[in-house]
Design a protein around this motif. Structure first.
Motif, short mmCIF file in Angstrom:
data_model
loop_
_atom_site.label_atom_id
_atom_site.label_comp_id
_atom_site.label_asym_id
_atom_site.label_seq_id
_atom_site.Cartn_x
_atom_site.Cartn_y
_atom_site.Cartn_z
N SER A 165 31.91 46.01 45.46
CA SER A 165 31.93 45.55 44.07
C SER A 165 32.90 46.42 43.29
O SER A 165 32.91 47.65 43.45
CB SER A 165 30.54 45.65 43.45
N ASP A 215 24.34 46.00 44.01
CA ASP A 215 23.85 45.10 42.95
C ASP A 215 22.54 44.43 43.36
O ASP A 215 22.32 43.24 43.08
CB ASP A 215 24.90 44.04 42.62
N GLY A 218 37.68 43.06 46.32
CA GLY A 218 36.23 43.15 46.29
C GLY A 218 35.53 42.41 47.40
O GLY A 218 34.36 42.06 47.27
N SER A 256 34.62 36.97 43.21
CA SER A 256 33.52 37.20 42.26
C SER A 256 32.77 35.91 41.95
O SER A 256 31.54 35.89 41.97
CB SER A 256 34.08 37.80 40.96
N ASP A 269 31.32 40.22 39.29
CA ASP A 269 32.06 41.31 38.65
C ASP A 269 32.77 40.85 37.39
O ASP A 269 33.03 41.66 36.50
CB ASP A 269 33.09 41.88 39.64
#
Length: 253
Positions: free
Chosen positions: A187, A51, A183, A209, A220
Motif C-alpha cells: 500500500s 489495511d 502498489g 487501487s 489508496d
C-alpha cells in the motif's frame, strides 16, 4: 458496422491464442503462482496484515493487474505487428472495413484473452488464500476497462514498433516497472510522505487501487479518481488510434 469482418479478425486472433496455449495461458498462470509462493509465503510470514487484510490476499488484485496488463499489451501489440511484419496489412487496409472494425477485432480479441487469463488467475488465487470480493460488479467493470484500455495501448505499440525488440521495449522498460511501483505488492500509505506524493503520478496506482477497492472496500486513492483515470486513458488511446488511421502513420511502411 461490418460484424463479419470484426468476427473474422476476432476468431483468427483467438485461434492463435489457443494454438499456443502453453505460452499464452499456462506460462502466466505458473508465473503468478510463483509470486504467491514467494511473496505470500516468504514476505507474508513477516507482514501479517495490510489495511486489515492478510498480506497473501492483499497482493491478489495487484498480481491480477500485473498479468492482465502485461497480457493485454502483449497480445494486442503482436496481433497487429505480425500483419505488418509479413506484409498483409495492405490487404487489411484495402478491404471494405473501417478502422473501427479493425480495432474492434484486434483489441476485442486481446482484451478477451487478457480477461480470460485474469479470471483463471483469480480462480488460482483461491487455492493459496481466502478471498472475499466486496464489490463483484465493480471488480468485473475494472477488469474489463483495464483489459480494453491496455489492449488499445498494445495496439498502438504494435503499430509503432519497427522490429520485435521494439515490440517488447515499452512493456519491459515502462509498463512492468510502473506496475511494480504502483502498489501491486504494498500500500502506498506504507511509504514516506514524499514517496506517497511521487507515487500519485504513477497512473497504474489508480488502476490497482480501484481494483483492490472492489475486493476489500479500501483504496489508496478515491474510487472516483480511479474511474476517471482509466476512462481518460482509454479515451486518449482511442484518439491516438484514430489519428494513426487518419494519417496512415507507420501503417504503410
Amino acid at each position: 458496422m461490418n460484424l463479419i469482418a470484426v468476427k473474422t479478425i476476432f476468431r483468427f486472433e483467438m485461434a492463435r491464442f489457443f494454438r499456443t496455449i502453453a505460452q499464452s495461458l499456462i506460462s502466466p498462470v505458473l508465473s503468478t503462482s510463483l509470486y504467491f509462493v514467494v511473496f505470500g509465503a516468504a514476505i507474508g510470514s513477516r507482514i501479517q496484515e495490510v489495511d486489515g487484510v492478510s498480506y497473501g490476499a492483499f497482493i491478489v488484485p495487484g498480481l491480477i493487474m500485473l498479468s492482465v496488463i502485461t497480457q493485454a499489451i502483449s497480445n494486442a501489440s503482436f496481433g497487429i505487428y505480425f500483419p505488418k511484419f509479413i506484409g498483409t496489412t495492405y490487404e487489411l487496409l484495402s478491404a471494405p472495413v473501417s478502422f473501427l472494425e479493425i480495432v474492434a477485432g484486434y483489441v476485442g480479441a486481446a482484451a478477451a484473452k487478457a480477461m480470460f487469463i485474469g479470471v483463471i488467475i483469480l480462480g488460482t488465487s483461491f487455492v493459496f488464500v481466502d478471498i472475499q470480493i466486496a464489490h463483484p460488479i465493480a471488480m468485473v467493470l475494472f477488469l474489463i476497462l483495464t483489459c480494453l484500455s491496455f489492449s488499445l495501448l498494445g495496439f498502438i505499440i504494435g503499430i509503432w514498433a519497427s522490429n520485435f525488440e521494439q515490440l517488447q521495449l515499452v512493456p519491459l522498460l515502462v509498463i512492468t516497472p510502473l506496475v511494480f511501483l504502483g502498489g501491486a505488492f504494498y500500500s502506498i500509505s506504507m511509504l514516506p510522505p514524499l514517496w506517497q506524493t511521487i507515487s500519485l503520478f504513477n497512473p497504474v496506482v489508480y488502476l490497482i487501487s480501484g481494483f483492490r477497492w472492489s475486493f476489500f472496500g479500501a483504496a489508496d486513492v478515491p474510487i472516483g479518481l480511479s474511474l476517471m483515470a482509466i476512462a481518460g486513458f482509454t479515451g486518449l488511446c482511442l484518439l491516438v488510434i484514430g489519428w494513426i488511421f487518419k494519417t496512415g502513420w507507420r501503417l504503410r511502411q
